[in-house]
Write a protein that holds these residues in place. Sequence first.
Motif, mmCIF file in Angstrom:
data_model
loop_
_atom_site.group_PDB
_atom_site.id
_atom_site.type_symbol
_atom_site.label_atom_id
_atom_site.label_comp_id
_atom_site.label_asym_id
_atom_site.label_seq_id
_atom_site.Cartn_x
_atom_site.Cartn_y
_atom_site.Cartn_z
ATOM 1 N N ALA A 180 0.859 -1.190 0.000
ATOM 2 C CA ALA A 180 0.000 0.000 0.000
ATOM 3 C C ALA A 180 0.894 1.239 0.000
ATOM 4 N N PRO A 181 0.367 2.401 -0.441
ATOM 5 C CA PRO A 181 1.167 3.628 -0.447
ATOM 6 C C PRO A 181 1.703 3.950 0.946
ATOM 7 N N LEU A 182 2.965 4.382 0.984
ATOM 8 C CA LEU A 182 3.592 4.766 2.249
ATOM 9 C C LEU A 182 3.524 6.274 2.453
ATOM 10 N N PHE A 183 2.903 7.001 1.495
ATOM 11 C CA PHE A 183 2.941 8.469 1.546
ATOM 12 C C PHE A 183 1.592 9.039 1.973
ATOM 13 N N VAL A 234 14.035 3.945 2.126
ATOM 14 C CA VAL A 234 15.255 3.965 1.308
ATOM 15 C C VAL A 234 15.624 2.528 0.951
ATOM 16 N N VAL A 235 15.685 2.232 -0.358
ATOM 17 C CA VAL A 235 15.989 0.862 -0.781
ATOM 18 C C VAL A 235 17.316 0.770 -1.531
ATOM 19 N N MET A 236 17.991 1.897 -1.797
ATOM 20 C CA MET A 236 19.355 1.858 -2.333
ATOM 21 C C MET A 236 20.151 3.059 -1.845
ATOM 22 N N THR A 237 21.369 2.797 -1.378
ATOM 23 C CA THR A 237 22.378 3.831 -1.158
ATOM 24 C C THR A 237 23.654 3.225 -1.719
ATOM 25 N N ARG A 238 24.050 3.645 -2.911
ATOM 26 C CA ARG A 238 25.121 2.932 -3.623
ATOM 27 C C ARG A 238 25.827 3.886 -4.566
ATOM 28 N N ASP A 239 27.118 3.658 -4.761
ATOM 29 C CA ASP A 239 27.905 4.407 -5.736
ATOM 30 C C ASP A 239 27.953 3.598 -7.030
ATOM 31 N N ASN A 240 27.192 4.029 -8.032
ATOM 32 C CA ASN A 240 27.112 3.315 -9.309
ATOM 33 C C ASN A 240 28.022 3.980 -10.347
ATOM 34 N N TYR A 241 28.422 3.210 -11.340
ATOM 35 C CA TYR A 241 29.353 3.740 -12.340
ATOM 36 C C TYR A 241 28.723 4.906 -13.118
ATOM 37 N N SER A 242 27.506 4.734 -13.633
ATOM 38 C CA SER A 242 26.885 5.787 -14.441
ATOM 39 C C SER A 242 26.098 6.768 -13.586
ATOM 40 N N ILE A 248 17.615 5.549 -3.739
ATOM 41 C CA ILE A 248 16.287 5.202 -4.264
ATOM 42 C C ILE A 248 15.336 5.089 -3.082
ATOM 43 N N VAL A 249 14.162 5.728 -3.213
ATOM 44 C CA VAL A 249 13.127 5.658 -2.182
ATOM 45 C C VAL A 249 11.926 4.912 -2.763
ATOM 46 N N HIS A 250 11.463 3.904 -2.035
ATOM 47 C CA HIS A 250 10.256 3.159 -2.401
ATOM 48 C C HIS A 250 9.076 3.779 -1.671
ATOM 49 N N HIS A 251 8.032 4.153 -2.435
ATOM 50 C CA HIS A 251 6.878 4.839 -1.838
ATOM 51 C C HIS A 251 5.656 3.932 -1.703
ATOM 52 N N GLY A 252 5.815 2.628 -2.001
ATOM 53 C CA GLY A 252 4.659 1.744 -2.046
ATOM 54 C C GLY A 252 3.905 1.954 -3.346
ATOM 55 N N ALA A 253 2.882 1.107 -3.567
ATOM 56 C CA ALA A 253 2.014 1.236 -4.738
ATOM 57 C C ALA A 253 2.796 1.157 -6.056
ATOM 58 N N GLY A 254 3.963 0.507 -6.024
ATOM 59 C CA GLY A 254 4.763 0.367 -7.247
ATOM 60 C C GLY A 254 5.490 1.628 -7.656
#
Length: 332
Positions: A180-183, A234-242, A248-254
């Motif tokens: 369900a939505p988290l917001f 928060v579902v990602m805290t990462r140093d990516n190449y590009s 990344i924040v997940h808000h629910g509801a896809g």
Amino acid sequence: MPPLSAGRKYSNSPYLLLALLALGAKARAAESSPLPAASAPRGVETPPLAEGRPLLTLQPAAAKPGDPVVVAVRGMAELPSGTLGGRPLRFFPWGEGFMAITGLPVELGAGTAAVKVLGPAAPGAAPVELTGTLSVLEPGYPERELKVSGKYVEPPPGVKARMAADRRAFAAAFAQPFAAPLFGQNFAWPRQDRITAPYGDRRTFNGKLSSQHFGVDIDGDPGTPVTAANDGTVVMTRDNYSAGKTVIVHHGAGLYTTYFHLSRITVKKGTRVKQGQRLGLVGSTGRVTGPHLHWGVKADDLWVDGEVLLRLDFFPSAAPGVASGSTELGAP
Ligand SMILES: [Zn+2]
């Protein structure tokens, strides 16, 4: 670009809600009712809803490929199923009814997309099918010719394994169980500044069409704060190449929002954040030519236009507007 307007709740959204009434199981209400003009007055007076009569609303009433779309249903007794443009909708209970959040694939052509929702109006009753038609506008995404050195076109061979690991990390972050939505309010800008590149820009590198811009670039001095567009986890805290340092924040509801190229990340993975809470600082990490925030929005596995997400009203205070000019409204 027009000035940003962070914090607006868009309760007076210019996006007209299109409402369609089901006239029994054989209803095809939308096919004969043209969409109201975009200039139609706000706050269309709506006749009171008949008790128990299923009602379908779409936001926005007309969309371009790459827009997020909200499908809301009232008057159904159980969780409905449905499709938009043939893609399955994932409904969840919302307010007095049900809602699904999806998007129009960016590669879709202009025209129409059919909406179908199926569910019972009363417990144990035969399902009623609600149908609608969403106008799909010509997006007119601009094409930008970028002449850059070869290192920006082809990643060095040594980083391929790192990029593959990045892709796996993104896939894992976007694989949260449907919830369900988290917001608790509409979405807001993650920072207030000039937009340097909107969603949808088509980029040709050295004469070859190579990518499309699936985010909104927002200007910013290095070290200025970047905040959560809405409540979530928060579902990602990462140093990516590009993407560089990424949250990344997940808000629910896809729904997910992504924040790229940060100079510093100031939250931890797994943290519940509120709208406006600081996630990190503007930077130029990853494959970029200068400091800015790349803000991305993912809805139902599609990258969609964040500027349109900001105009969607997930908390309409009154009954949704019924399409003016619909001839079916008075019919029993
Ligand atoms: Zn960008």
